[in-house]
Design an enzyme around this catalytic site. Structure first.
Site, PDB file in Angstrom:
ATOM      1  N   LYS A  30      22.613 -29.335 -43.271  1.00 50.45           N
ATOM      2  CA  LYS A  30      23.701 -28.525 -42.730  1.00 50.45           C
ATOM      3  C   LYS A  30      23.924 -28.895 -41.271  1.00 50.45           C
ATOM      4  O   LYS A  30      23.067 -29.481 -40.610  1.00 50.45           O
ATOM      5  CB  LYS A  30      23.406 -27.029 -42.850  1.00 50.45           C
ATOM      6  CG  LYS A  30      22.136 -26.573 -42.122  1.00 50.45           C
ATOM      7  CD  LYS A  30      22.315 -26.219 -40.651  1.00 50.45           C
ATOM      8  CE  LYS A  30      21.015 -25.720 -40.035  1.00 50.45           C
ATOM      9  NZ  LYS A  30      21.082 -25.620 -38.551  1.00 50.45           N
ATOM     10  N   PRO A 133      16.211 -36.386 -41.822  1.00 52.39           N
ATOM     11  CA  PRO A 133      15.473 -36.485 -40.556  1.00 52.39           C
ATOM     12  C   PRO A 133      14.813 -35.169 -40.173  1.00 52.39           C
ATOM     13  O   PRO A 133      15.334 -34.088 -40.441  1.00 52.39           O
ATOM     14  CB  PRO A 133      16.562 -36.881 -39.548  1.00 52.39           C
ATOM     15  CG  PRO A 133      17.836 -36.377 -40.155  1.00 52.39           C
ATOM     16  CD  PRO A 133      17.672 -36.524 -41.631  1.00 52.39           C
ATOM     17  N   GLY A 135      13.263 -32.532 -37.215  1.00 50.08           N
ATOM     18  CA  GLY A 135      13.580 -32.156 -35.840  1.00 50.08           C
ATOM     19  C   GLY A 135      15.004 -32.491 -35.449  1.00 50.08           C
ATOM     20  O   GLY A 135      15.284 -32.844 -34.299  1.00 50.08           O
ATOM     21  N   ALA A 136      15.929 -32.340 -36.399  1.00 52.90           N
ATOM     22  CA  ALA A 136      17.316 -32.730 -36.153  1.00 52.90           C
ATOM     23  C   ALA A 136      18.239 -31.539 -35.970  1.00 52.90           C
ATOM     24  O   ALA A 136      19.416 -31.709 -35.655  1.00 52.90           O
ATOM     25  CB  ALA A 136      17.828 -33.591 -37.312  1.00 52.90           C
ATOM     26  N   GLY A 137      17.736 -30.313 -36.211  1.00 50.96           N
ATOM     27  CA  GLY A 137      18.614 -29.148 -36.160  1.00 50.96           C
ATOM     28  C   GLY A 137      19.540 -29.067 -37.357  1.00 50.96           C
ATOM     29  O   GLY A 137      20.595 -28.426 -37.294  1.00 50.96           O
ATOM     30  N   GLY A 139      18.222 -28.417 -40.646  1.00 52.68           N
ATOM     31  CA  GLY A 139      17.656 -27.578 -41.694  1.00 52.68           C
ATOM     32  C   GLY A 139      17.044 -28.299 -42.868  1.00 52.68           C
ATOM     33  O   GLY A 139      16.980 -27.734 -43.962  1.00 52.68           O
ATOM     34  N   GLY A 140      16.563 -29.532 -42.679  1.00 51.33           N
ATOM     35  CA  GLY A 140      16.033 -30.288 -43.808  1.00 51.33           C
ATOM     36  C   GLY A 140      14.878 -29.595 -44.509  1.00 51.33           C
ATOM     37  O   GLY A 140      14.841 -29.512 -45.737  1.00 51.33           O
ATOM     38  N   SER A 142      14.105 -26.358 -44.419  1.00 49.47           N
ATOM     39  CA  SER A 142      14.611 -25.127 -45.029  1.00 49.47           C
ATOM     40  C   SER A 142      15.343 -25.430 -46.328  1.00 49.47           C
ATOM     41  O   SER A 142      15.222 -24.696 -47.320  1.00 49.47           O
ATOM     42  CB  SER A 142      15.549 -24.405 -44.060  1.00 49.47           C
ATOM     43  OG  SER A 142      14.872 -24.005 -42.888  1.00 49.47           O
ATOM     44  N   ALA A 143      16.118 -26.513 -46.332  1.00 50.48           N
ATOM     45  CA  ALA A 143      16.844 -26.905 -47.543  1.00 50.48           C
ATOM     46  C   ALA A 143      15.874 -27.240 -48.669  1.00 50.48           C
ATOM     47  O   ALA A 143      16.072 -26.831 -49.820  1.00 50.48           O
ATOM     48  CB  ALA A 143      17.753 -28.092 -47.242  1.00 50.48           C
ATOM     49  N   ASP A 177      16.803 -19.999 -41.806  1.00 55.94           N
ATOM     50  CA  ASP A 177      17.857 -20.884 -42.320  1.00 55.94           C
ATOM     51  C   ASP A 177      17.848 -20.978 -43.841  1.00 55.94           C
ATOM     52  O   ASP A 177      18.813 -21.456 -44.442  1.00 55.94           O
ATOM     53  CB  ASP A 177      17.695 -22.298 -41.748  1.00 55.94           C
ATOM     54  CG  ASP A 177      18.205 -22.423 -40.325  1.00 55.94           C
ATOM     55  OD1 ASP A 177      18.822 -21.461 -39.824  1.00 55.94           O
ATOM     56  OD2 ASP A 177      17.981 -23.479 -39.708  1.00 55.94           O
TER      57      ASP A 177
END
Length: 320
Positions: A30, A133, A135-137, A139-140, A142-143, A177
């Site tokens: 996201k 990735p 630490g990208a902001g 939501g990996g 959380s997804a 998230d």
């Protein structure tokens, strides 16, 4: 060899030995369009206002070939309980803290006996092939957690399945998230991000260029520099505002404190706008910066300037 099937929702199922099904799901990420930190709460958390927008939904298709997704496979097994297998990008996290492990165990505690009957097996193996990735902001993690819950829920017989709202409540215990990825459609978020409502925002036809530099911004440090204030714009109305008017109006409040510490992030944003992005912003608390382009050719032109730079960890061109 297992036989492959596709259901009406585009989910892939495989017949395995005597078991009913296994499943593969492709996990998207996201971006945040606007992120306003409006209040520090007594519990130490912050209330925010943001628009969550899913990206990577079309990754892997002929017109959007960028490898931008995680892959979760769930396989019935003889051994009782839940076991795990991890491939792809390595995440430095003990298993008891891994969100996929926590999500699968949480679901098993609630629905394990029902799941055993549904898949005709004693247990399940959850396999995560990680590519999004860190630490990208975006939501990996959380997804991955939410897709684990929704995948397991899909394996239940229809009369036993949880509703989206019930799954979102379960996901919330894993992270703020996580509920968004249960619904996985454009939504306006309040509270710590868990109070969600639908928003009529459709960016089909646009292209997202996401640039992830080799910079890590901890969420704790990001919030430490925040001074809460009233939002500059009502993000619930964002679909009514032409996208060409967003820049300078729709803001991510984290940029004010993070960009001075990491000027390379501000520079990436500047270059995306200079190359024709109609809007550019940092996602979440960073460190990815995205640009929204009206045409593929402009997005590809912008992409070309980052390709050979060693300070860039990943570049992703995604269809809206």
């Amino acid at each position: 060899m297992p036989r492959r099937h596709m259901d009406g929702d585009g989910l892939e199922y495989y017949e395995v030995a005597a078991y009913t099904t296994s499943m593969i799901k492709f996990v998207n990420a996201k971006i945040n369009i606007g992120l306003q930190i409006v209040r520090r709460r007594e519990d130490g958390y912050h209330d925010l206002q943001t628009v969550f927008y899913p990206v990577g939904l079309h990754a892997g298709t002929p017109c959007n070939p960028e490898p931008f997704c995680d892959i979760i496979e769930i396989v019935p097994v003889d051994k009782e309980g839940v076991e795990f297998e991890f491939t792809g990008r390595q995440v430095d996290c003990p298993q008891e803290k891994n969100l996929v492990c926590r999500a699968a165990r949480l679901f098993w505690e609630s629905k394990g006996k029902i799941l055993q009957r549904s898949v005709c097996a004693n247990g399940i193996r959850v396999c995560l092939d990680k590519h999004l990735p860190d630490g990208a902001g975006m939501g990996g993690g959380s997804a991955d957690a939410s897709f684990t819950i929704t995948s397991l829920n899909s394996l239940l017989k229809e009369e036993d399945r949880m509703t989206d709202d019930e799954m979102a409540a379960m996901a919330l215990s894993l992270g703020a998230d996580c509920p968004f990825f249960v619904y996985n459609r454009p939504m306006y978020g309040e509270g710590v991000g868990e109070v969600l409502s639908d928003i009529a925002l459709d960016l089909s036809g646009y292209w997202f260029l996401i640039v992830k530099p080799r910079v890590y911004v901890s969420t704790k440090d990001a919030f430490a520099g925040i001074i809460p204030k009233k939002g500059d714009v009502d993000l619930r109305r964002i679909a009514e505002i032409p996208i060409v008017e967003w820049q300078g109006m729709v803001k991510n409040d984290f940029e004010d404190s993070i960009f001075p510490k990491y000027p390379e992030l501000a520079e990436i944003k500047r270059r995306l706008l200079e190359r024709g992005a109609v809007y550019a912003s940092m996602s979440g608390s960073g460190s990815s910066i995205y640009g929204i382009f009206s045409t593929l050719s402009r997005a590809e032109s912008a992409r070309s300037q980052f390709v050979k730079e060693t300070t860039i960890e990943g570049i992703y061109l995604l269809e809206g």
